[in-house]
Design an enzyme around this catalytic site. Structure first.
Site, PDB file in Angstrom:
ATOM      1  N   THR A   1    -118.307  -0.717 -15.488  1.00  0.00           N
ATOM      2  CA  THR A   1    -118.815  -1.250 -14.219  1.00  0.00           C
ATOM      3  C   THR A   1    -119.651  -0.218 -13.468  1.00  0.00           C
ATOM      4  OG1 THR A   1    -118.070  -1.982 -12.041  1.00  0.00           O
ATOM      5  CG2 THR A   1    -116.565  -0.563 -13.230  1.00  0.00           C
ATOM      6  N   ASP A   2    -120.506  -0.718 -12.590  1.00  0.00           N
ATOM      7  CA  ASP A   2    -121.284   0.187 -11.730  1.00  0.00           C
ATOM      8  C   ASP A   2    -120.402   0.834 -10.652  1.00  0.00           C
ATOM      9  OD1 ASP A   2    -120.872  -2.052 -10.098  1.00  0.00           O
ATOM     10  OD2 ASP A   2    -122.995  -2.380  -9.650  1.00  0.00           O
ATOM     11  N   GLU A   3    -119.202   0.283 -10.431  1.00  0.00           N
ATOM     12  CA  GLU A   3    -118.360   0.792  -9.335  1.00  0.00           C
ATOM     13  C   GLU A   3    -117.889   2.224  -9.578  1.00  0.00           C
ATOM     14  OE1 GLU A   3    -115.469  -1.779  -7.644  1.00  0.00           O
ATOM     15  OE2 GLU A   3    -116.713  -3.556  -7.921  1.00  0.00           O
ATOM     16  N   TYR A  30    -109.147   0.331  -8.723  1.00  0.00           N
ATOM     17  CA  TYR A  30    -109.828  -0.329  -9.847  1.00  0.00           C
ATOM     18  C   TYR A  30    -110.918   0.563 -10.426  1.00  0.00           C
ATOM     19  CZ  TYR A  30    -113.402  -3.120 -12.182  1.00  0.00           C
ATOM     20  OH  TYR A  30    -114.349  -3.564 -13.083  1.00  0.00           O
ATOM     21  N   LYS A  33    -111.270   2.408 -14.105  1.00  0.00           N
ATOM     22  CA  LYS A  33    -112.377   2.186 -15.031  1.00  0.00           C
ATOM     23  C   LYS A  33    -113.078   3.516 -15.336  1.00  0.00           C
ATOM     24  CE  LYS A  33    -113.828  -1.159 -16.542  1.00  0.00           C
ATOM     25  NZ  LYS A  33    -113.500  -1.938 -17.790  1.00  0.00           N
TER      26      LYS A  33
HETATM   27  P1  NAD Z   1    -111.343 -10.902 -16.008  1.00  0.00           P
HETATM   28  O1  NAD Z   1    -110.291 -10.385 -15.093  1.00  0.00           O
HETATM   29  O2  NAD Z   1    -111.915 -12.254 -15.759  1.00  0.00           O
HETATM   30  O3  NAD Z   1    -110.785 -10.931 -17.505  1.00  0.00           O
HETATM   31  C1  NAD Z   1    -110.023  -9.884 -18.044  1.00  0.00           C
HETATM   32  C2  NAD Z   1    -109.397 -10.389 -19.339  1.00  0.00           C
HETATM   33  O4  NAD Z   1    -108.658  -9.300 -19.917  1.00  0.00           O
HETATM   34  C3  NAD Z   1    -108.412 -11.542 -19.128  1.00  0.00           C
HETATM   35  O5  NAD Z   1    -108.610 -12.531 -20.107  1.00  0.00           O
HETATM   36  C4  NAD Z   1    -107.044 -10.887 -19.310  1.00  0.00           C
HETATM   37  O6  NAD Z   1    -106.056 -11.771 -19.796  1.00  0.00           O
HETATM   38  C5  NAD Z   1    -107.374  -9.783 -20.304  1.00  0.00           C
HETATM   39  N1  NAD Z   1    -106.434  -8.661 -20.244  1.00  0.00           N
HETATM   40  C6  NAD Z   1    -105.970  -8.024 -19.132  1.00  0.00           C
HETATM   41  N2  NAD Z   1    -105.123  -7.040 -19.493  1.00  0.00           N
HETATM   42  C7  NAD Z   1    -105.073  -7.035 -20.846  1.00  0.00           C
HETATM   43  C8  NAD Z   1    -104.391  -6.235 -21.800  1.00  0.00           C
HETATM   44  N3  NAD Z   1    -103.568  -5.248 -21.422  1.00  0.00           N
HETATM   45  N4  NAD Z   1    -104.582  -6.495 -23.103  1.00  0.00           N
HETATM   46  C9  NAD Z   1    -105.393  -7.519 -23.495  1.00  0.00           C
HETATM   47  N5  NAD Z   1    -106.044  -8.304 -22.639  1.00  0.00           N
HETATM   48  C10 NAD Z   1    -105.900  -8.065 -21.330  1.00  0.00           C
HETATM   49  O7  NAD Z   1    -112.461  -9.794 -16.046  1.00  0.00           O
HETATM   50  P2  NAD Z   1    -114.041  -9.941 -16.200  1.00  0.00           P
HETATM   51  O8  NAD Z   1    -114.636 -10.149 -14.869  1.00  0.00           O
HETATM   52  O9  NAD Z   1    -114.337 -10.880 -17.307  1.00  0.00           O
HETATM   53  O10 NAD Z   1    -114.402  -8.454 -16.662  1.00  0.00           O
HETATM   54  C11 NAD Z   1    -114.365  -8.088 -18.036  1.00  0.00           C
HETATM   55  C12 NAD Z   1    -114.707  -6.617 -18.164  1.00  0.00           C
HETATM   56  O11 NAD Z   1    -115.993  -6.370 -17.605  1.00  0.00           O
HETATM   57  C13 NAD Z   1    -113.743  -5.701 -17.417  1.00  0.00           C
HETATM   58  O12 NAD Z   1    -113.555  -4.551 -18.198  1.00  0.00           O
HETATM   59  C14 NAD Z   1    -114.483  -5.364 -16.123  1.00  0.00           C
HETATM   60  O13 NAD Z   1    -114.106  -4.102 -15.649  1.00  0.00           O
HETATM   61  C15 NAD Z   1    -115.919  -5.366 -16.611  1.00  0.00           C
HETATM   62  N6  NAD Z   1    -116.930  -5.708 -15.600  1.00  0.00           N
HETATM   63  C16 NAD Z   1    -116.798  -6.843 -14.833  1.00  0.00           C
HETATM   64  C17 NAD Z   1    -117.806  -7.183 -13.941  1.00  0.00           C
HETATM   65  C18 NAD Z   1    -117.736  -8.430 -13.096  1.00  0.00           C
HETATM   66  O14 NAD Z   1    -118.587  -8.612 -12.217  1.00  0.00           O
HETATM   67  N7  NAD Z   1    -116.784  -9.328 -13.308  1.00  0.00           N
HETATM   68  C19 NAD Z   1    -118.932  -6.355 -13.813  1.00  0.00           C
HETATM   69  C20 NAD Z   1    -119.019  -5.193 -14.605  1.00  0.00           C
HETATM   70  C21 NAD Z   1    -118.016  -4.896 -15.502  1.00  0.00           C
HETATM   71  O1  DAU Z   2    -119.807  -4.214  -9.403  1.00  0.00           O
HETATM   72  C1  DAU Z   2    -119.118  -4.717 -10.515  1.00  0.00           C
HETATM   73  C2  DAU Z   2    -117.763  -5.213 -10.081  1.00  0.00           C
HETATM   74  O2  DAU Z   2    -117.974  -6.424  -9.368  1.00  0.00           O
HETATM   75  C3  DAU Z   2    -116.786  -5.423 -11.228  1.00  0.00           C
HETATM   76  O3  DAU Z   2    -116.530  -4.192 -11.845  1.00  0.00           O
HETATM   77  C4  DAU Z   2    -115.486  -6.053 -10.739  1.00  0.00           C
HETATM   78  O4  DAU Z   2    -114.636  -6.326 -11.821  1.00  0.00           O
HETATM   79  C5  DAU Z   2    -115.821  -7.328 -10.006  1.00  0.00           C
HETATM   80  O5  DAU Z   2    -114.649  -7.921  -9.475  1.00  0.00           O
HETATM   81  C6  DAU Z   2    -116.825  -7.064  -8.885  1.00  0.00           C
HETATM   82  O6  DAU Z   2    -116.229  -6.271  -7.826  1.00  0.00           O
HETATM   83  P1  DAU Z   2    -116.529  -6.590  -6.274  1.00  0.00           P
HETATM   84  O7  DAU Z   2    -115.450  -6.024  -5.461  1.00  0.00           O
HETATM   85  O8  DAU Z   2    -117.937  -6.241  -5.936  1.00  0.00           O
HETATM   86  O9  DAU Z   2    -116.444  -8.206  -6.361  1.00  0.00           O
HETATM   87  P2  DAU Z   2    -115.799  -9.285  -5.396  1.00  0.00           P
HETATM   88  O10 DAU Z   2    -116.289 -10.623  -5.875  1.00  0.00           O
HETATM   89  O11 DAU Z   2    -114.340  -9.099  -5.228  1.00  0.00           O
HETATM   90  O12 DAU Z   2    -116.504  -8.978  -4.006  1.00  0.00           O
HETATM   91  C7  DAU Z   2    -117.917  -8.977  -3.867  1.00  0.00           C
HETATM   92  C8  DAU Z   2    -118.231  -8.574  -2.460  1.00  0.00           C
HETATM   93  O13 DAU Z   2    -117.808  -9.635  -1.579  1.00  0.00           O
HETATM   94  C9  DAU Z   2    -117.500  -7.342  -1.983  1.00  0.00           C
HETATM   95  O14 DAU Z   2    -118.345  -6.598  -1.115  1.00  0.00           O
HETATM   96  C10 DAU Z   2    -116.300  -7.882  -1.218  1.00  0.00           C
HETATM   97  C11 DAU Z   2    -116.839  -9.170  -0.653  1.00  0.00           C
HETATM   98  N1  DAU Z   2    -115.857 -10.264  -0.491  1.00  0.00           N
HETATM   99  C12 DAU Z   2    -115.079 -10.595  -1.542  1.00  0.00           C
HETATM  100  C13 DAU Z   2    -114.153 -11.604  -1.437  1.00  0.00           C
HETATM  101  C14 DAU Z   2    -113.271 -11.971  -2.597  1.00  0.00           C
HETATM  102  C15 DAU Z   2    -115.774 -10.953   0.718  1.00  0.00           C
HETATM  103  O15 DAU Z   2    -116.503 -10.667   1.677  1.00  0.00           O
HETATM  104  N2  DAU Z   2    -114.866 -11.962   0.833  1.00  0.00           N
HETATM  105  C16 DAU Z   2    -114.029 -12.310  -0.200  1.00  0.00           C
HETATM  106  O16 DAU Z   2    -113.194 -13.227  -0.041  1.00  0.00           O
END
Ligand code: NAD
Ligand code: DAU
Length: 354
Positions: free
Chosen positions: A132-134, A158, A162
């Site tokens: 992730t970019d975080e 989180y 990561k």
């Molecule tokens: P998600 O939470 O929707 O899915 C995570 C999946 O991993 C789920 O299916 C869960 O059951 C599985 N899981 C959790 N713990 C596990 C374990 N110990 N063993 C096996 N499986 C396990 O997450 P996502 O949003 O699909 O993100 C997927 C990946 O991409 C993560 O590594 C996250 O850090 C990264 N990522 C997410 C975003 C985003 O915006 N969602 C952006 C950048 C990177």
């Molecule tokens: O940047 C990549 C990341 O983006 C991933 O690594 C994470 O897995 C993914 O969950 C996401 O993280 P964020 O914290 O940016 O996503 P989230 O959707 O939780 O929140 C997006 C923005 O919106 C953040 O600034 C918090 C805000 N927010 C979120 C929720 C859930 C609100 O204002 N209200 C809300 O109810």
């Protein structure tokens, strides 16, 4: 075959569907099925021999070792993680367990498997870590976007977990020569996004007539990438990425949260107007800020474009419209996620696969 971990989550399930649709070959999907794992996302692959599902933990070394030995994958793509920042603030333990310890254990088994390979199988093997970019921390308004050279400054449990996993992946390359690739991507959105994250939460709350909770002043900025574009970036990095390299992946779509919420309200006003004719924007409610809330993320995605020719296909306008339309057409999916019924469905439909 490739092994995908976390392939029942949001991005993982989109990746599995896209990979198989693109003729990428069979997938062994290892997922623990936490609350975020939803096999209904993969319903269209039920009975399809190209998708083998195993319920299990990336930290279960015995299981992972057996799966690698039995299926001999040519690559491992690691999506498995706890992914929600707010949950990491309330309960960081599982983030350390899965994202740090789990990744370490997975790496150990992959290292053992890879060490035993020979010739082309060894040379061509890849471990791709989805990050992730975080990990780069928070930017101020005038800062340039994150490049692969930015130092790591994670601010939430989180992002710290990561970051730790990214460091382990890097170390396994430098120390043991494991052929790794890492992608650091910005915020994804699209189908099958669990409605705890900003975009799907706002859509489902709006339709349910509930408040739309905007943290703090709503001026925090994220870069948004349509999930299908993230999947194509991962496919490209797996195919042609230079071993040991990191690739930032982003959508060139920096937007403040409040603008995202207003855009969603505007689309819903057009596509499914409220019965009383008022705008969904009237449901926007400012709430207490997230502790330690990062102000701005922005991705400089020029390296992946320059080296691998990857660029996102969707603009934010096209991607968010598709996403809102998907949620409107999949009220049954939302309903089963919210009621918890998706977990019962898994138990009955996949009892034999697990
Ligand atoms: P998600 O939470 O929707 O899915 C995570 C999946 O991993 C789920 O299916 C869960 O059951 C599985 N899981 C959790 N713990 C596990 C374990 N110990 N063993 C096996 N499986 C396990 O997450 P996502 O949003 O699909 O993100 C997927 C990946 O991409 C993560 O590594 C996250 O850090 C990264 N990522 C997410 C975003 C985003 O915006 N969602 C952006 C950048 C990177
Ligand atoms: O940047 C990549 C990341 O983006 C991933 O690594 C994470 O897995 C993914 O969950 C996401 O993280 P964020 O914290 O940016 O996503 P989230 O959707 O939780 O929140 C997006 C923005 O919106 C953040 O600034 C918090 C805000 N927010 C979120 C929720 C859930 C609100 O204002 N209200 C809300 O109810």
């Amino acid at each position: 075959m490739i092994l995908v971990s976390g392939g029942a989550g949001f991005i993982g399930s989109n990746f599995v569907l896209d990979w198989i649709a693109a003729g990428g070959g069979p997938v062994l999907n290892l997922d623990k099925l936490t609350y975020a794992g939803n096999l209904e996302n993969l319903r269209s692959l039920q009975g399809d021999a190209r998708h083998v599902f195993v319920q299990g933990d990336i930290g279960d070394q015995k299981l992972v070792g057996e799966l690698l030995a039995r299926h001999q994958p040519r690559a491992v793509v690691n999506f498995a993680a706890e992914s929600h920042v707010d949950r990491s603030i309330h309960a960081p333990g599982t983030f350390i367990e899965t994202n740090v310890v789990g990744t370490f254990r997975l790496l150990e088994e992959v290292r053992a498997y890879w060490s035993g390979l020979e010739g082309a199988a060894k040379q061509d093997f890849r471990f791709l870590h989805v990050s992730t970019d975080e990990v780069y921390g928070s930017l101020s308004a005038a800062d340039p976007a994150f490049t692969e050279q930015n130092k790591y400054e994670p601010n939430s449990p989180y992002s710290a977990s990561k970051a730790a996993s990214d460091h382990l992946v890097r170390a396994y390359h430098h120390t043991y020569g494991l052929p790794v690739l890492t992608t650091n991507c910005s915020n994804n959105y699209g189908p099958y996004h669990f409605p705890e994250k900003l975009i799907p939460l706002m859509i489902v709350n709006a339709l349910a007539g509930k408040p739309l909770p905007v943290y703090g002043d709503g001026q925090q900025i994220r870069d948004w990438l349509y999930v299908g574009d993230h999947c194509s970036a991962i496919r490209r990095v797996l195919q042609a990425g230079r071993v040991g390299e990191v690739y930032n992946v982003g959508g060139w779509n920096e937007k403040p949260n409040i603008e995202i919420v207003q855009t969603i309200c505007g689309l819903l006003d057009q596509l499914q107007p409220r019965a009383d004719g008022a705008s969904y924007a009237g449901q926007i409610t400012y709430v207490k800020d997230r502790p330690g809330h990062d102000r701005r993320y922005a991705i400089d995605a020029r390296k992946i474009e320059r080296e691998l020719g990857w660029k996102p296909q969707e603009t934010f306008d096209t991607g968010i419209r598709k996403t809102v339309q998907w949620y409107l057409a999949h009220g049954d999916w939302v309903q089963r996620v919210q009621s918890g019924a998706y977990r019962e469905w898994i138990a009955t439909q996949y009892a034999q696969a697990a």
